[in-house]
Design a protein around this motif. Sequence first.
Motif, PDB file in Angstrom:
ATOM      1  N   LYS A 179     -41.787 -43.995 -56.276  1.00 36.19           N
ATOM      2  CA  LYS A 179     -41.028 -42.895 -56.879  1.00 36.19           C
ATOM      3  C   LYS A 179     -41.955 -41.786 -57.368  1.00 36.19           C
ATOM      4  CE  LYS A 179     -36.811 -45.364 -58.180  1.00 36.19           C
ATOM      5  NZ  LYS A 179     -35.885 -45.728 -59.266  1.00 36.19           N
ATOM      6  N   ILE A 180     -43.105 -42.158 -57.917  1.00 36.87           N
ATOM      7  CA  ILE A 180     -44.072 -41.142 -58.325  1.00 36.87           C
ATOM      8  C   ILE A 180     -44.544 -40.363 -57.103  1.00 36.87           C
ATOM      9  CG2 ILE A 180     -46.364 -40.773 -59.325  1.00 36.87           C
ATOM     10  CD1 ILE A 180     -45.813 -43.200 -61.134  1.00 36.87           C
ATOM     11  N   GLU A 186     -42.078 -34.551 -52.645  1.00 35.37           N
ATOM     12  CA  GLU A 186     -40.778 -33.949 -52.323  1.00 35.37           C
ATOM     13  C   GLU A 186     -40.377 -32.867 -53.322  1.00 35.37           C
ATOM     14  OE1 GLU A 186     -39.300 -34.788 -49.569  1.00 35.37           O
ATOM     15  OE2 GLU A 186     -40.535 -36.549 -49.090  1.00 35.37           O
ATOM     16  N   GLU A 187     -40.999 -32.877 -54.511  1.00 31.67           N
ATOM     17  CA  GLU A 187     -40.511 -31.982 -55.569  1.00 31.67           C
ATOM     18  C   GLU A 187     -41.618 -31.161 -56.223  1.00 31.67           C
ATOM     19  OE1 GLU A 187     -37.445 -32.270 -59.361  1.00 31.67           O
ATOM     20  OE2 GLU A 187     -38.543 -34.061 -58.773  1.00 31.67           O
ATOM     21  N   TRP A 188     -42.653 -31.825 -56.738  1.00 34.44           N
ATOM     22  CA  TRP A 188     -43.657 -31.111 -57.537  1.00 34.44           C
ATOM     23  C   TRP A 188     -44.483 -30.148 -56.690  1.00 34.44           C
ATOM     24  CZ3 TRP A 188     -49.213 -32.095 -58.084  1.00 34.44           C
ATOM     25  CH2 TRP A 188     -49.794 -31.386 -59.142  1.00 34.44           C
ATOM     26  N   LEU A 189     -45.051 -30.618 -55.598  1.00 33.72           N
ATOM     27  CA  LEU A 189     -45.840 -29.726 -54.742  1.00 33.72           C
ATOM     28  C   LEU A 189     -45.003 -28.565 -54.189  1.00 33.72           C
ATOM     29  CD1 LEU A 189     -48.041 -32.336 -52.821  1.00 33.72           C
ATOM     30  CD2 LEU A 189     -48.841 -30.643 -54.489  1.00 33.72           C
ATOM     31  N   PRO A 190     -43.801 -28.816 -53.645  1.00 34.60           N
ATOM     32  CA  PRO A 190     -42.981 -27.685 -53.165  1.00 34.60           C
ATOM     33  C   PRO A 190     -42.644 -26.672 -54.261  1.00 34.60           C
ATOM     34  CG  PRO A 190     -42.168 -29.740 -52.235  1.00 34.60           C
ATOM     35  CD  PRO A 190     -43.199 -30.114 -53.269  1.00 34.60           C
ATOM     36  N   GLU A 405     -34.427 -49.185 -49.692  1.00 37.22           N
ATOM     37  CA  GLU A 405     -35.270 -48.855 -50.831  1.00 37.22           C
ATOM     38  C   GLU A 405     -36.083 -47.597 -50.553  1.00 37.22           C
ATOM     39  OE1 GLU A 405     -36.269 -53.064 -53.081  1.00 37.22           O
ATOM     40  OE2 GLU A 405     -37.228 -52.669 -51.133  1.00 37.22           O
ATOM     41  N   LYS A 406     -36.581 -47.478 -49.339  1.00 37.63           N
ATOM     42  CA  LYS A 406     -37.369 -46.287 -48.986  1.00 37.63           C
ATOM     43  C   LYS A 406     -36.519 -45.022 -49.057  1.00 37.63           C
ATOM     44  CE  LYS A 406     -40.645 -48.773 -46.032  1.00 37.63           C
ATOM     45  NZ  LYS A 406     -41.142 -49.001 -44.671  1.00 37.63           N
ATOM     46  N   GLN A 407     -35.282 -45.120 -48.610  1.00 37.17           N
ATOM     47  CA  GLN A 407     -34.395 -43.953 -48.663  1.00 37.17           C
ATOM     48  C   GLN A 407     -34.082 -43.574 -50.107  1.00 37.17           C
ATOM     49  OE1 GLN A 407     -30.945 -44.825 -46.247  1.00 37.17           O
ATOM     50  NE2 GLN A 407     -32.181 -45.211 -44.411  1.00 37.17           N
ATOM     51  N   GLU A 408     -33.852 -44.595 -50.941  1.00 32.72           N
ATOM     52  CA  GLU A 408     -33.563 -44.327 -52.352  1.00 32.72           C
ATOM     53  C   GLU A 408     -34.769 -43.716 -53.045  1.00 32.72           C
ATOM     54  OE1 GLU A 408     -32.317 -48.100 -53.847  1.00 32.72           O
ATOM     55  OE2 GLU A 408     -30.302 -47.961 -52.983  1.00 32.72           O
ATOM     56  N   ILE A 409     -35.965 -44.214 -52.719  1.00 34.59           N
ATOM     57  CA  ILE A 409     -37.190 -43.658 -53.306  1.00 34.59           C
ATOM     58  C   ILE A 409     -37.374 -42.206 -52.872  1.00 34.59           C
ATOM     59  CG2 ILE A 409     -39.714 -43.785 -53.252  1.00 34.59           C
ATOM     60  CD1 ILE A 409     -39.399 -46.849 -53.079  1.00 34.59           C
TER      61      ILE A 409
END
Length: 621
Positions: A179-180, A186-190, A405-409
């Motif tokens: 998740k980190i 997916e979020e911080w870098l973009p 699990e990978k999709q949820e992460i």
Amino acid sequence: DLGLTPDGDEVLNIPVRPGDAWMDPFRTGSVVIPSRRNVFDPGTGTGPDNPRQHPNFITAFIDGSGVYGSDVERANWLRSFEGGKLRVSEGNLLPYNTTTGERDAPVDHDAPEMDNPVRLTDKLFVAGDARANENPLLASFHTLFVREHNRLCDELTVAHPEWDDEQLYQHARKIVGGKIQAIVYEEWLPTMGIELEPYTGYKPDVNPQLMNEFTAAGFRVGHTLLNGNLRMLQRDGHPMPTGDLGLRDVFFNPESLVAAGGLEPFLQGMASQKMQTFDSKIVDDVRNFLFGPPGAGGLDLAAININRGRDRGLPDYNTIREALGLHKYVYFAQINSHMDVFARMMVVYQQLYKLDPWVGMLAESPLRGSIFGETLQAMMRLQFTNLRDGDRFYYENDPLLSEQEKQEIKATRMRDILMKNTDIYLMQQEVFRATEPDEICEEIKGDLNLMVQTEEGSPVSSVEISMNEEMMAMTDERGMGIMEGMGMCKTITISASKSDDIKNGVTTLDYLLVQKHILGQELLDSPYKIIAADVDDSKSISLMDLITLRRIALGSIQELPSGKDVWRFVDGEYAFDNPVNPLQEDYPVMVMEVNMAEHLDYSPMHIMAIKMGDVDNSALS
């Protein structure tokens, strides 16, 4: 989570100009900013062909090492060894370095070492990284992911009751690390304007370790973004009564987090507070007050960063640009066309080949859509691509995680972690984009769950719940209803109504109970029964109520004398001032005000249903 290279014993102090207003206020002429060289591999640094190599004391992978530690001893100390969970202290905070992990116990000298240069207290939070106490915002992030680990352990225990402590711990650790990673990529870098090529799988020829240029200069540029004021907000988005905090006042002070009542004031404040501009300037809190006041322990982080680059043998700014595939600049104005920026670099450095890389990257004009300039943008892309593609256990490549699990992460965002592990409700969808609480209120919508029951807990169906005279919900056979899409920061007014036969639940027994109450033989024992007994709506229980009850039972009247509905509804949380005589107070009946903020934990609003004339609660609902 990425890098830690401690100082060794070699002194590399920074001289201070005599009479410097900040560092030498007493004009002694002998002040230095204390600094030491980083430790290095003793087998290196013997000559130009064998330059110093500086070891990383933690794992370079983005793997949650800040939560779990990078060595077995620290990892084991942090574990409870029960249900796979990590240790916590009172208030669901990080454990302290004490014999019990609680704040009031003696210091455990065998606890993992935690950085503490200020020495305000010997009792510190213990985390996977030694720097966790540096400021309360950092400690809040460490705590947040410890909570997420323990929350996942609860879920995994239900899904896999046969798993033991070790299995639960290791699998929850994999998910938290994933998740980190997902939040970073997916979020911080973009959000910062850094877009990487899509992930195509593990590449064994990619070196995932940290570049010297990245740790000694590139990733230190965040120091220009720091704000000297820590905004502190209450749960409703209003400022804390105690006010904001100064960054200079909370260095290595875990008590500041306890005094604030937990993580929420810091996290809510951080989510609304804009960063400082990415430029060549740094706030006084880290330029003159780092770990103490000027002349009494205060350090200059800018000077230390420049010194660190020289200690680590970094080449000049232009050489790093060339190594990253960028063209060399010929004159200072190409770095930044603003005269007040390039002119100062010209005065200090005179020649471009002398320019320290940390200074040059700070001075760069940012690219469109990014907070960074060209050089740092290229370095960040390269380093974070290598960290991802060279990680054999990057979550998308991990064979022990299921596809689900990978999709949820991959879909996890920072807001998900915050909302599941704190009492916060005012949080924007894109956490890394500062948003004022008032703006968040406009975007947050939620459902209001309603539960309508009689005093004895029987569900009441077919109750119409309306807002502004528009029917919004109807309760089902469980007495449950849902008002969808409500503004979660608002106080709304709702009304409840139900059509029914006036005779429902009205029997001779009700007549006898009301009669005994009037005669004082056996008083009605709840305010709801007293309200039900006042069938003529006279604000008292009298002979007229007995007459009306008899007429209802005989079927000689089809509606109440007042003409009102035969069902009354009261906010279930309402506390009567005088329960023995509720008829004399203005209690909220039929129309109720609801503060949506009180139901953001999705607990239903409880509405008490009263069938007029039905004192013994026998009505069919």
